[in-house]
Design an enzyme around this catalytic site. Structure first.
Site, PDB file in Angstrom:
ATOM      1  N   ASP A  93       8.542  -3.771  10.736  1.00  0.00           N
ATOM      2  CA  ASP A  93       7.989  -5.020  11.087  1.00  0.00           C
ATOM      3  C   ASP A  93       9.118  -5.835  11.558  1.00  0.00           C
ATOM      4  O   ASP A  93      10.378  -5.616  11.836  1.00  0.00           O
ATOM      5  CB  ASP A  93       7.721  -5.728   9.681  1.00  0.00           C
ATOM      6  CG  ASP A  93       8.608  -5.343   8.637  1.00  0.00           C
ATOM      7  OD1 ASP A  93       9.674  -4.911   8.863  1.00  0.00           O
ATOM      8  OD2 ASP A  93       8.372  -5.272   7.383  1.00  0.00           O
TER       9      ASP A  93
ATOM     10  N   HIS B  72       4.397  -5.138  -1.776  1.00  0.00           N
ATOM     11  CA  HIS B  72       3.965  -4.911  -0.147  1.00  0.00           C
ATOM     12  C   HIS B  72       4.808  -3.980   0.532  1.00  0.00           C
ATOM     13  O   HIS B  72       5.564  -3.397  -0.046  1.00  0.00           O
ATOM     14  CB  HIS B  72       4.320  -6.333   0.530  1.00  0.00           C
ATOM     15  CG  HIS B  72       5.736  -6.574   1.092  1.00  0.00           C
ATOM     16  ND1 HIS B  72       6.115  -7.872   1.230  1.00  0.00           N
ATOM     17  CD2 HIS B  72       6.594  -5.765   1.020  1.00  0.00           C
ATOM     18  CE1 HIS B  72       7.419  -7.765   1.552  1.00  0.00           C
ATOM     19  NE2 HIS B  72       7.889  -6.612   1.037  1.00  0.00           N
TER      20      HIS B  72
ATOM     21  N   GLU C 149       1.060  -7.760   2.956  1.00  0.00           N
ATOM     22  CA  GLU C 149       1.221  -8.636   1.810  1.00  0.00           C
ATOM     23  C   GLU C 149       0.008  -8.264   0.908  1.00  0.00           C
ATOM     24  O   GLU C 149      -1.036  -7.743   1.493  1.00  0.00           O
ATOM     25  CB  GLU C 149       1.255 -10.077   2.006  1.00  0.00           C
ATOM     26  CG  GLU C 149       2.568 -10.533   2.848  1.00  0.00           C
ATOM     27  CD  GLU C 149       3.750 -10.578   1.854  1.00  0.00           C
ATOM     28  OE1 GLU C 149       4.008  -9.506   0.948  1.00  0.00           O
ATOM     29  OE2 GLU C 149       4.595 -11.552   2.238  1.00  0.00           O
TER      30      GLU C 149
HETATM   31  P1  PGA Z   1      14.321  -5.229  -0.119  1.00  0.00           P
HETATM   32  O1  PGA Z   1      13.027  -5.526   0.517  1.00  0.00           O
HETATM   33  O2  PGA Z   1      14.771  -4.062   0.194  1.00  0.00           O
HETATM   34  O3  PGA Z   1      15.222  -6.247   0.294  1.00  0.00           O
HETATM   35  O4  PGA Z   1      14.072  -5.722  -1.696  1.00  0.00           O
HETATM   36  C1  PGA Z   1      12.048  -4.342   0.372  1.00  0.00           C
HETATM   37  C2  PGA Z   1      10.681  -4.524   1.297  1.00  0.00           C
HETATM   38  O5  PGA Z   1      10.281  -6.028   1.157  1.00  0.00           O
HETATM   39  O6  PGA Z   1      10.212  -3.869   1.686  1.00  0.00           O
END
Ligand code: PGA
Length: 253
Positions: A74, A145, A150
């Site tokens: 993403d 997510h 989401e």
């Molecule tokens: P994070 O994010 O590693 O910063 O907790 C994980 C994600 O949103 O996939």
């Protein structure tokens, strides 16, 4: 030690540093077995240790990433690719500036295009042209997510522009000097269907804030309200957790 919990190969380690090391070993094993592997890669806090370990392996001559093809899961909309908060910049700092991967082997979604639909189609077509994704490495959001898919995202979704939820913007504020207002409200993400087409999936989670969604992903119903729960339907998912992220799992307690 690895356990089988429903369809998941589950590995629980003590610390997030150990998770990063184990994740790098996993990716390295894939690349050694198939040097031209197509990798779908995450950003966020969780994989930072994995990237650090991969860089060390390459620098010490234990791994060659020259032939891999990378696609990021993403990218934010509304930021230039050299903005310090962009995932393009994250990837340069975490990996690309330190290892020899030809630039045309690395792919990051570009939201700043007049035609995001065409960009999404090209991205998916590029993955397919290379034979599809061999290994997708995923984090998981506090809301369950994967990528920026989401809660509520369709399981049949492809690559597209999506709104980012407030809790996800908060989790990304660390890339914007802690200022939530500066975190974009939209992103482009690879879809859930695209992730599910990957031959192999590695999901990483660390910290207590992930304990509930990790439980839900493994034991809860398969529901778009917890997008990662769809991984129950994938034939080859490895989950590597630290003790805190695993703290709600009955087998681990
Ligand atoms: P994070 O994010 O590693 O910063 O907790 C994980 C994600 O949103 O996939």
């Amino acid at each position: 030690m690895q356990k089988q919990v429903s369809n998941f190969h589950l590995q629980v380690l003590e610390t997030e540093e150990e998770v990063g090391k184990a994740a790098a070993d996993f990716v390295a094993a894939q690349v050694r077995q198939k040097p031209e592997s197509v990798l779908l890669l995450p950003t966020g806090r969780t994989p930072l240790d994995m990237y650090r370990n991969l860089v060390e392996m390459v620098k010490s001559g234990n791994l060659d990433l020259h032939y891999v093809h990378t696609f990021n899961l993403d990218e934010f909309c509304g930021l230039s690719s050299d903005h310090p908060g962009s995932y393009a910049q994250y990837m340069r700092e975490a990996l690309f500036d330190h290892v020899a991967i030809p630039e045309d082997h690395t792919h990051i979604l570009n939201c700043a295009t007049p035609d995001p639909k065409a960009e999404a189609a090209l991205y998916d077509a590029a993955m397919h042209a290379l034979g599809g994704v061999d290994l997708a490495v995923l984090g998981i959001g506090v809301n369950g997510h994967i990528g920026f898919n989401e809660p509520g995202s369709s399981f049949s979704s492809g690559t597209r522009v999506v709104p980012i939820r407030e809790e996800t913007r908060e989790a990304n504020a660390f890339l914007f000097d802690g200022i939530i207002d500066e975190v974009p409200k939209e992103a482009m993400t690879v879809g859930i269907a695209t992730i599910m087409e990957s031959r192999q999936i590695l999901l990483l989670a660390t910290g207590e804030s992930k304990a509930d969604v990790v439980y839900g992903m493994i034991y809860g119903p398969v529901t778009p309200e917890l997008p990662a729960s769809i991984l129950q339907k994938h034939p080859d998912v490895t989950v590597i957790l630290d003790r805190e992220a695993a703290s709600k799992l009955p087998q681990v307690k």
